[in-house]
Write an enzyme that holds these catalytic residues in place. Structure first.
Site, PDB file in Angstrom:
ATOM      1  N   SER A   1       0.552  -1.248  -0.163  1.00 19.71           N
ATOM      2  CA  SER A   1       0.045   0.001  -0.077  1.00 19.71           C
ATOM      3  C   SER A   1       0.809   1.224  -0.089  1.00 19.71           C
ATOM      4  CB  SER A   1      -0.947   0.100   1.184  1.00 19.71           C
ATOM      5  OG  SER A   1      -1.652  -0.865   1.141  1.00 19.71           O
TER       6      SER A   1
HETATM    7  N1  SAH Z   1      -1.055  -4.749   3.926  1.00 16.53           N
HETATM    8  C1  SAH Z   1      -0.260  -5.225   2.755  1.00 16.53           C
HETATM    9  C2  SAH Z   1      -1.027  -4.944   1.593  1.00 16.53           C
HETATM   10  C3  SAH Z   1      -0.953  -5.906   0.857  1.00 16.53           C
HETATM   11  S1  SAH Z   1      -2.169  -6.081  -0.531  1.00 16.53           S
HETATM   12  C4  SAH Z   1       1.151  -4.525   2.561  1.00 16.53           C
HETATM   13  O1  SAH Z   1       1.319  -3.167   3.137  1.00 16.53           O
HETATM   14  O2  SAH Z   1       1.902  -4.782   2.044  1.00 16.53           O
HETATM   15  C5  SAH Z   1      -3.437  -6.956  -0.065  1.00 16.53           C
HETATM   16  C6  SAH Z   1      -3.162  -8.595   0.439  1.00 16.53           C
HETATM   17  O3  SAH Z   1      -4.295  -9.068   0.554  1.00 16.53           O
HETATM   18  C7  SAH Z   1      -2.449  -9.286  -0.890  1.00 16.53           C
HETATM   19  O4  SAH Z   1      -1.279  -9.884  -0.310  1.00 16.53           O
HETATM   20  C8  SAH Z   1      -3.331 -10.605  -1.089  1.00 16.53           C
HETATM   21  O5  SAH Z   1      -2.708 -11.543  -1.432  1.00 16.53           O
HETATM   22  C9  SAH Z   1      -4.031 -10.651   0.372  1.00 16.53           C
HETATM   23  N2  SAH Z   1      -5.276 -11.019   0.196  1.00 16.53           N
HETATM   24  C10 SAH Z   1      -6.562 -11.032  -0.824  1.00 16.53           C
HETATM   25  N3  SAH Z   1      -7.366 -11.797  -0.457  1.00 16.53           N
HETATM   26  C11 SAH Z   1      -7.351 -12.228   0.793  1.00 16.53           C
HETATM   27  C12 SAH Z   1      -7.810 -13.105   1.539  1.00 16.53           C
HETATM   28  N4  SAH Z   1      -9.227 -13.604   1.228  1.00 16.53           N
HETATM   29  N5  SAH Z   1      -7.392 -13.447   2.945  1.00 16.53           N
HETATM   30  C13 SAH Z   1      -6.125 -13.197   3.037  1.00 16.53           C
HETATM   31  N6  SAH Z   1      -5.382 -12.187   2.204  1.00 16.53           N
HETATM   32  C14 SAH Z   1      -5.858 -11.823   1.302  1.00 16.53           C
END
Ligand code: SAH
Length: 216
Positions: A68
């Site tokens: 993000s």
């Molecule tokens: N907080 C992270 C943002 C990652 S983007 C950061 O700062 O880097 C969102 C993440 O959510 C991705 O890694 C994706 O694989 C995960 N995601 C998507 N659907 C999900 C689900 N149902 N359960 C857990 N994680 C999920």
């Protein structure tokens, strides 16, 4: 020598990032700002993107996912009103940057990621940085992580269409849930669990990857 200079440069850029992108947009919580100044975001991005780690936008990571925008990490962390003793659940570990920020702000962090490879990398990175208050799980975060609940705060960094009921069920009374909802651009919402039910507040428009489900 050069390596030392490069590290100093990245430290400087990180402090500038916090002032220009996060403080200037209104994030005030001193503990959140201290955590953003401390956690080395460049250690969480893919090797080829280190020079853009402190830019004002999201970045790609493995598995087609993203890390993000720094401001959004600051804003969502502030919304949780953490004082230091809390138990927090994060859905969407990704590269683990937001996870490390939460580990600075709360006592215990539980984080669930859909992709095993991302979860493993984030666990390795945060362990190397010395964090001992994070537990990782691979799975569908829509189910939360009931065994360790209830939580003082829950942060969701992928966007479902509606609030997964398991998440509100695993929130303590008075607990806060920050979550982007709906299709892109989503509305970032803050829910607070009260005796009367769920208090709902719209925060701002955001762009997150969709929440994946087991069938995807
Ligand atoms: N907080 C992270 C943002 C990652 S983007 C950061 O700062 O880097 C969102 C993440 O959510 C991705 O890694 C994706 O694989 C995960 N995601 C998507 N659907 C999900 C689900 N149902 N359960 C857990 N994680 C999920």
């Amino acid at each position: 020598m050069l390596k030392g200079r490069h590290a100093e440069y990245l430290d400087f850029i990180r402090l500038t990032m916090v002032e220009d992108q996060v403080v200037r947009r209104g994030v005030k919580d001193a503990r959140v700002l201290a955590a953003l100044r401390k956690v080395k975001r460049h250690l969480f991005v893919p090797a080829g993107l280190v020079s853009t780690a402190y830019d004002d936008h999201p970045l790609p990571i493995d598995c087609g996912q993203t890390i993000s925008q720094p401001y959004i990490v600051g804003l969502m962390s502030e919304l949780l009103c953490l004082k230091g003793g809390e138990k927090v659940l994060e859905i969407g570990t990704g590269c683990g940057y937001q996870t490390a920020v939460l580990a600075e702000l709360a006592a215990e962090v539980y984080t669930v990621e859909f992709f095993a490879g991302l979860s493993r990398q984030a666990a390795e990175k945060t362990a190397k940085l010395g964090y001992t208050n994070i537990r990782f799980k691979t799975g569908d975060g829509a189910a939360g992580w009931a065994e360790n609940g209830p939580y003082d705060a829950i942060i969701v960094t992928c966007a479902p269409a509606t609030v997964p009921p398991a998440l509100t069920a695993q929130l303590k009374p008075g607990g806060r849930l920050a979550i982007p909802l709906g299709p892109e651009p989503q509305e970032l919402k803050l829910f607070t669990k009260t005796a009367a039910g769920l208090d709902e507040r719209n925060v701002c428009a955001v762009r997150f990857v969709p929440m994946l489900r087991a069938k995807d």
